[in-house]
Design an enzyme around this catalytic site. Sequence first.
Site, PDB file in Angstrom:
ATOM      1  N   LYS A   2       0.329  -1.361   0.465  1.00 24.08           N
ATOM      2  CA  LYS A   2      -0.286   0.268   0.001  1.00 24.08           C
ATOM      3  C   LYS A   2       0.538   1.805   0.369  1.00 24.08           C
ATOM      4  CE  LYS A   2      -3.457   2.003   2.272  1.00 24.08           C
ATOM      5  NZ  LYS A   2      -4.376   1.430   4.024  1.00 24.08           N
TER       6      LYS A   2
ATOM      7  N   SER B 285      -9.617   1.326   2.702  1.00 28.45           N
ATOM      8  CA  SER B 285      -8.791   2.367   1.813  1.00 28.45           C
ATOM      9  C   SER B 285      -8.251   1.951   1.118  1.00 28.45           C
ATOM     10  CB  SER B 285      -8.283   3.712   2.818  1.00 28.45           C
ATOM     11  OG  SER B 285      -6.946   3.078   3.380  1.00 28.45           O
TER      12      SER B 285
ATOM     13  N   SER C 263      -9.901  -0.382   7.043  1.00 27.42           N
ATOM     14  CA  SER C 263      -9.323  -0.411   5.350  1.00 27.42           C
ATOM     15  C   SER C 263      -8.809  -1.290   5.075  1.00 27.42           C
ATOM     16  CB  SER C 263      -8.192   0.793   5.718  1.00 27.42           C
ATOM     17  OG  SER C 263      -9.036   2.030   5.627  1.00 27.42           O
TER      18      SER C 263
HETATM   19  N1  GLN Z   1     -13.129   3.900   5.920  1.00 25.45           N
HETATM   20  C1  GLN Z   1     -12.493   4.454   7.365  1.00 25.45           C
HETATM   21  C2  GLN Z   1     -11.680   6.593   7.171  1.00 25.45           C
HETATM   22  O1  GLN Z   1     -12.337   6.642   6.408  1.00 25.45           O
HETATM   23  C3  GLN Z   1     -11.456   3.233   8.129  1.00 25.45           C
HETATM   24  C4  GLN Z   1      -9.945   4.396   6.884  1.00 25.45           C
HETATM   25  C5  GLN Z   1      -9.464   2.847   7.065  1.00 25.45           C
HETATM   26  O2  GLN Z   1      -9.328   2.021   7.793  1.00 25.45           O
HETATM   27  N2  GLN Z   1      -7.796   3.673   6.633  1.00 25.45           N
HETATM   28  O3  GLN Z   1     -11.484   6.400   8.531  1.00 25.45           O
END
Ligand code: GLN
Length: 473
Positions: free
Chosen positions: A71, A147, A171
């Site tokens: 990532k 994400s 994410s």
């Molecule tokens: N969807 C969540 C957010 O927007 C989680 C994102 C993540 O785990 N990095 O914060």
Amino acid sequence: MLSNESITSLRAKLSAGEITPVEIIDALEASIAEHDSTVAGYISHDFDAARAEAEQADLSLPLGGIPIAIKDNINVKGQALTCASKFLDGAFDSPYDATVITKLREAGAIPLGRTNLDEFAMGSTCSNSAIKPTNNPHDPTRVPGGSSGGSAAVIASNTAIAALGSDTGGSIRQPASHCGIVGLKPSYGRVSRYGLVAFASSLDQIGPMTKSVDDAALLLNAITGYDPADSTSLDDDNTDFTANIDQGVAGMKLGIPKEYFSESIDPAVKAVFDDAASKLKAAGAELVPISLPHTEYAVATYYIIAPAEASSNLSRFDGIRYGNRAENPENLIDLYRKSRAQGFGAEVKRRIILGTYVLSSGYYDAYYTKAQKVRTLIRKDFTDAFNEVDAIISPVAPTPAPKHGENADDPLQEYLADICTIAANLAGIPGISVPAGTTQSDSGSTLPIGLQILGPDLGEAAILRIAKAVENS
Ligand code: GLN
């Protein structure tokens, strides 16, 4: 095609001398050339560097010769790092390896390719990437989740063997569910965060994203352990996560939290959950209805704590030390202001404004302190539940992968879809998403749906074992 295979099957072929690590890189390069124009899961890749490492690979190591996609918010020395933000794109090369990358290299693995994400990991769709959207390999009109949507999509499209993602509120698990792969968020402190670009430091964890449960255990084995460079990293208990993975679920008590089944759950997601639960029961598990009474406050609590930490962490992006700098500033403050206004996308700005607000004097106690207290209650819900059950099973997300643009104008709707995943981060416990079934979309595509399994602190071995039972059922 070697690119279609798992870590486990490639390791067997490498050990038997049937293939070479360079052939795996070649297969991935061909597969990326064929599929990544449709999927758009990668931000960058350097095949020559990977091939040079593959030529030197030590096949006696646990991940010897295995390429792993990373990532693009994890530092790999000498490689461009973007966090899918205009702030860093084209303006930052990592000066060092994150601890997980050092550990992957020590295990013989080869970092290959940087995967797309929502900018600074803020989002659930990959649509907040300032570089490009990623498409779901099962249906390109839909998002891969986020994400870590790039990591999930490259695995599902067989343009990667396995990947690392990061999970602050779901994410790793949510894109794994939407793309039909395995994604594991480890217990807080299990994996070093050193070299992960910080979003919300008390919630962030790096974890494996893979084609199989066995692969997730192998990758977790490689990246865990104490790291003096991360003050929240835990002592290594030297668990071999592959050891008990095939022992099945007979005699295990699995809690089903009633609060995770609100009316917002899509019937297809509920049907897949019910089917997986009945298979686990048939395999000998006892299903126990439980309550996690503070669940209804989890989204609100997360969207105070995560933006608060993000607003502080992202203050380092000032146009001086990192990334792009605005031109022609009138003075220093103007330089900060312009660089940040130009560099950050709308969602990142929204989080910084929200976080700065809840931390400001006069509001701090009303929002931030209160959220911290509710966080303690959410953690206590889990501690109480794990006195009764070995693990908790639930959906990962309320719906299958949404279409591109769905909820684009309504961040609150998107935040609410994190309901099943964020409490685990607030509590610090491990969770895994394992493919459990599919549903047909209106347009006839087949969309995967995952099952989430949550375990007590450091309970990764147990949730992997349950996930393996789901995979085998
Ligand atoms: N969807 C969540 C957010 O927007 C989680 C994102 C993540 O785990 N990095 O914060």
